[in-house]
Design a protein around this motif. Structure first.
Motif, PDB file in Angstrom:
ATOM      1  N   SER A 202       0.796  -1.230   0.000  1.00 58.28           N
ATOM      2  CA  SER A 202       0.000   0.000   0.000  1.00 58.28           C
ATOM      3  C   SER A 202       0.830   1.283   0.000  1.00 58.28           C
ATOM      4  CB  SER A 202      -0.983  -0.004   1.183  1.00 58.28           C
ATOM      5  OG  SER A 202      -0.301  -0.131   2.408  1.00 58.28           O
ATOM      6  N   PRO A 203       2.027   1.353   0.676  1.00 55.67           N
ATOM      7  CA  PRO A 203       2.800   2.602   0.607  1.00 55.67           C
ATOM      8  C   PRO A 203       3.334   2.918  -0.784  1.00 55.67           C
ATOM      9  CG  PRO A 203       3.476   1.279   2.509  1.00 55.67           C
ATOM     10  CD  PRO A 203       2.616   0.412   1.643  1.00 55.67           C
ATOM     11  N   ILE A 204       3.417   1.917  -1.666  1.00 55.37           N
ATOM     12  CA  ILE A 204       3.937   2.162  -3.013  1.00 55.37           C
ATOM     13  C   ILE A 204       3.098   3.220  -3.721  1.00 55.37           C
ATOM     14  CG2 ILE A 204       4.293   1.105  -5.289  1.00 55.37           C
ATOM     15  CD1 ILE A 204       5.014  -1.487  -3.868  1.00 55.37           C
ATOM     16  N   THR A 205       1.794   3.203  -3.496  1.00 51.73           N
ATOM     17  CA  THR A 205       0.913   4.199  -4.110  1.00 51.73           C
ATOM     18  C   THR A 205       1.311   5.600  -3.704  1.00 51.73           C
ATOM     19  OG1 THR A 205      -0.908   2.604  -4.083  1.00 51.73           O
ATOM     20  CG2 THR A 205      -1.487   4.909  -4.385  1.00 51.73           C
ATOM     21  N   LEU A 206       1.661   5.789  -2.431  1.00 53.13           N
ATOM     22  CA  LEU A 206       2.098   7.111  -1.963  1.00 53.13           C
ATOM     23  C   LEU A 206       3.363   7.554  -2.692  1.00 53.13           C
ATOM     24  CD1 LEU A 206       1.599   7.086   1.914  1.00 53.13           C
ATOM     25  CD2 LEU A 206       0.374   8.467   0.236  1.00 53.13           C
ATOM     26  N   TYR A 207       4.352   6.662  -2.774  1.00 51.67           N
ATOM     27  CA  TYR A 207       5.606   7.020  -3.428  1.00 51.67           C
ATOM     28  C   TYR A 207       5.394   7.340  -4.909  1.00 51.67           C
ATOM     29  CZ  TYR A 207       8.635   5.819   0.504  1.00 51.67           C
ATOM     30  OH  TYR A 207       9.284   5.799   1.710  1.00 51.67           O
ATOM     31  N   LEU A 222      12.115   0.907  -3.215  1.00 56.06           N
ATOM     32  CA  LEU A 222      13.158   0.382  -4.089  1.00 56.06           C
ATOM     33  C   LEU A 222      12.527  -0.012  -5.422  1.00 56.06           C
ATOM     34  CD1 LEU A 222      16.071  -0.762  -4.515  1.00 56.06           C
ATOM     35  CD2 LEU A 222      15.203  -2.928  -3.592  1.00 56.06           C
ATOM     36  N   GLU A 223      13.067   0.525  -6.496  1.00 59.61           N
ATOM     37  CA  GLU A 223      12.645   0.152  -7.850  1.00 59.61           C
ATOM     38  C   GLU A 223      13.737  -0.730  -8.440  1.00 59.61           C
ATOM     39  OE1 GLU A 223      11.594   2.305 -12.150  1.00 59.61           O
ATOM     40  OE2 GLU A 223      11.602   3.474 -10.272  1.00 59.61           O
ATOM     41  N   GLN A 232      10.192  -3.451 -14.462  1.00 59.93           N
ATOM     42  CA  GLN A 232      10.463  -2.745 -13.222  1.00 59.93           C
ATOM     43  C   GLN A 232       9.527  -3.237 -12.120  1.00 59.93           C
ATOM     44  OE1 GLN A 232      13.420  -1.783 -14.470  1.00 59.93           O
ATOM     45  NE2 GLN A 232      13.208  -0.225 -12.888  1.00 59.93           N
ATOM     46  N   ARG A 233      10.065  -3.482 -10.945  1.00 63.52           N
ATOM     47  CA  ARG A 233       9.313  -3.936  -9.782  1.00 63.52           C
ATOM     48  C   ARG A 233       9.515  -2.942  -8.642  1.00 63.52           C
ATOM     49  NH1 ARG A 233       6.090  -7.360 -12.422  1.00 63.52           N
ATOM     50  NH2 ARG A 233       7.245  -9.073 -13.434  1.00 63.52           N
ATOM     51  N   PHE A 234       8.581  -2.932  -7.693  1.00 62.47           N
ATOM     52  CA  PHE A 234       8.630  -1.960  -6.609  1.00 62.47           C
ATOM     53  C   PHE A 234       8.405  -2.646  -5.266  1.00 62.47           C
ATOM     54  CE2 PHE A 234       7.052   0.008 -10.454  1.00 62.47           C
ATOM     55  CZ  PHE A 234       7.815   1.163 -10.576  1.00 62.47           C
ATOM     56  N   VAL A 235       9.119  -2.184  -4.249  1.00 64.08           N
ATOM     57  CA  VAL A 235       8.920  -2.687  -2.898  1.00 64.08           C
ATOM     58  C   VAL A 235       9.279  -1.560  -1.924  1.00 64.08           C
ATOM     59  CG1 VAL A 235      11.277  -3.613  -2.712  1.00 64.08           C
ATOM     60  CG2 VAL A 235       9.453  -4.551  -1.283  1.00 64.08           C
ATOM     61  N   GLN A 259      12.016 -11.829  -3.442  1.00 58.49           N
ATOM     62  CA  GLN A 259      12.155 -11.581  -4.881  1.00 58.49           C
ATOM     63  C   GLN A 259      13.028 -10.368  -5.155  1.00 58.49           C
ATOM     64  OE1 GLN A 259      11.104 -13.686  -7.301  1.00 58.49           O
ATOM     65  NE2 GLN A 259      10.478 -15.016  -5.614  1.00 58.49           N
ATOM     66  N   TRP A 260      12.853  -9.310  -4.372  1.00 55.63           N
ATOM     67  CA  TRP A 260      13.644  -8.105  -4.631  1.00 55.63           C
ATOM     68  C   TRP A 260      15.125  -8.369  -4.369  1.00 55.63           C
ATOM     69  CZ3 TRP A 260      16.693  -6.045  -0.868  1.00 55.63           C
ATOM     70  CH2 TRP A 260      16.360  -6.267   0.475  1.00 55.63           C
ATOM     71  N   PHE A 261      15.426  -9.204  -3.370  1.00 52.18           N
ATOM     72  CA  PHE A 261      16.821  -9.535  -3.056  1.00 52.18           C
ATOM     73  C   PHE A 261      17.439 -10.323  -4.208  1.00 52.18           C
ATOM     74  CE2 PHE A 261      20.079 -12.287  -1.192  1.00 52.18           C
ATOM     75  CZ  PHE A 261      20.838 -11.368  -0.484  1.00 52.18           C
ATOM     76  N   ARG A 262      16.714 -11.294  -4.716  1.00 50.52           N
ATOM     77  CA  ARG A 262      17.218 -12.116  -5.825  1.00 50.52           C
ATOM     78  C   ARG A 262      17.361 -11.281  -7.093  1.00 50.52           C
ATOM     79  NH1 ARG A 262      13.375 -17.311  -5.769  1.00 50.52           N
ATOM     80  NH2 ARG A 262      14.916 -18.079  -7.292  1.00 50.52           N
ATOM     81  N   ASN A 263      16.438 -10.323  -7.270  1.00 48.54           N
ATOM     82  CA  ASN A 263      16.542  -9.438  -8.434  1.00 48.54           C
ATOM     83  C   ASN A 263      17.780  -8.549  -8.349  1.00 48.54           C
ATOM     84  OD1 ASN A 263      14.226 -10.475  -9.584  1.00 48.54           O
ATOM     85  ND2 ASN A 263      12.894  -8.862  -8.782  1.00 48.54           N
ATOM     86  N   LEU A 264      18.088  -8.039  -7.146  1.00 49.33           N
ATOM     87  CA  LEU A 264      19.283  -7.205  -6.987  1.00 49.33           C
ATOM     88  C   LEU A 264      20.558  -8.017  -7.184  1.00 49.33           C
ATOM     89  CD1 LEU A 264      18.468  -4.850  -3.965  1.00 49.33           C
ATOM     90  CD2 LEU A 264      18.439  -4.308  -6.398  1.00 49.33           C
ATOM     91  N   GLN A 265      20.544  -9.289  -6.812  1.00 43.75           N
ATOM     92  CA  GLN A 265      21.709 -10.136  -7.062  1.00 43.75           C
ATOM     93  C   GLN A 265      21.978 -10.250  -8.565  1.00 43.75           C
ATOM     94  OE1 GLN A 265      20.427 -13.673  -4.771  1.00 43.75           O
ATOM     95  NE2 GLN A 265      22.305 -13.444  -3.546  1.00 43.75           N
TER      96      GLN A 265
END
Length: 334
Positions: A202-207, A222-223, A232-235, A259-265
């Motif tokens: 839900s905070p993604i909408t604010l950002y 984090l994008e 592009q993914r968001f968390v 998923q975001w950790f594996r994507n950054l790797q």
């Protein structure tokens, strides 16, 4: 009978006195009549009788929470009771029931209100800035709601959000200093947010709407790039540490399976939005076990209460000790 009604009213809104009580009731009644008349013209008597008490409750609640006795009364309520009360605010679902809106919007309103209030209860429990932050968040969400809703019951979104987030969520708790604090519930709230996709996102909408700065510098979006899709993914994550102005440290609450950790790797290049900075290019670096342990110790010393809740939330959700979770350093470009 009048005595019982007076005691019930006092428990609900606090000792307002006859004059202010009459003002709250009169304003709420006027708004209720307008909503009921318009709803009856479109959808009939049954729909009007459904929306009328909802209008009275929400409008009256927004007004009452502007008054000191109401806020003082609510501040005495324990955390568990407050969150149960907030969770019982199911008014958005009445709009699709009477045929004046979508279930998707109702779910979005409810999830946003509960998530924002839970965040305020966890992060700013007795902070004197809490009311200001709550009203800013409620105002931003209300503006976004009004801009995208063209339905006949579009009054409900902003009034609902201002009552739940600005009123209930914006009232600091007094029990945090009395030795009465429920230590486990903030961890349970955080754990629920981790497990519930709609609450966690839900905070993604604010950002993405440009209002992320309302969440302060301890939160960030984090994008990152999907390792398989390339999309592009968001968390949204908490900033564990800031070793330098252009460096942030974050923790993977679900370990290496996030998923975001594996994507950054796979793709270390990313974008960071935090505080007043939007979409700053950054590069990720996985910290070693020793570096992660040292960062976690510093976080524990700097934020002991947040550490208690974070540890309980992660361990109850993932079942892994916090000190075994991987951390990532994000180096922002100047």
């Amino acid at each position: 009978m009048n005595g019982q009604l007076e005691r019930f009213w006092g428990r609900l809104v606090g000792p307002l006195g006859a004059e202010r009580s009459a003002g709250v009731v009169s304003a709420a009644a006027l708004g209720t009549v307008l909503v009921a008349v318009q709803t009856k013209r479109r959808n009939g008597f049954l729909a009007a009788t459904t929306m009328a008490p909802i209008a009275f409750d929400l409008i009256g609640g927004v007004i009452a929470f502007q008054l000191t006795p109401t806020r003082a009364k609510y501040a005495e309520s324990p955390l568990r009771e407050r969150m149960v009360f907030v969770g019982a605010h199911l008014q958005p679902f009445a709009v699709p029931v009477v045929g004046d809106g979508s279930w998707k919007r109702a779910v979005a309103r409810y999830a946003s209100a509960v998530a924002a209030t839970a965040t305020l209860e966890t992060v700013l429990a007795s902070d004197p800035r809490r009311r200001l932050v709550a009203n800013l968040v409620a105002g931003a969400l209300s503006a976004a709601d009004v801009a995208t809703d063209r339905g006949p019951q579009r009054w409900l979104g902003p009034v609902y959000l201002m009552k739940v987030i600005g009123g209930h969520g914006g009232t600091p708790r007094h029990d945090t200093d009395s030795g009465n604090t429920d230590v486990s519930l903030p961890s349970e709230l955080a754990a629920l947010a981790l497990r519930t996709r709609s609450l966690a996102r839900s905070p993604i909408t604010l950002y993405r709407s440009g209002f992320g700065r309302l969440l302060g510098s301890r939160m960030m979006m984090l994008e990152h790039t999907g390792r398989r899709s390339g999309q592009q993914r968001f968390v949204c994550l908490e900033v564990v540490e800031r070793p330098a102005p252009n460096r942030l440290v974050i923790v993977s609450g679900f370990g290496e399976r996030s998923q975001w950790f594996r994507n950054l790797q796979a793709h270390p290049a990313c974008f960071v939005s935090t505080g007043g900075r939007d979409r700053v290019p950054a590069t990720a670096r996985m910290l070693s076990e020793d570096e992660s342990a040292a960062a976690l110790r510093r976080y524990q010393q700097a934020h002991p209460r947040a550490w208690k809740h974070l540890r309980g939330a992660i361990e109850s959700t993932v079942g892994v000790p916090v000190n075994q979770l991987p951390m990532v350093e994000l180096r922002l470009q100047e």
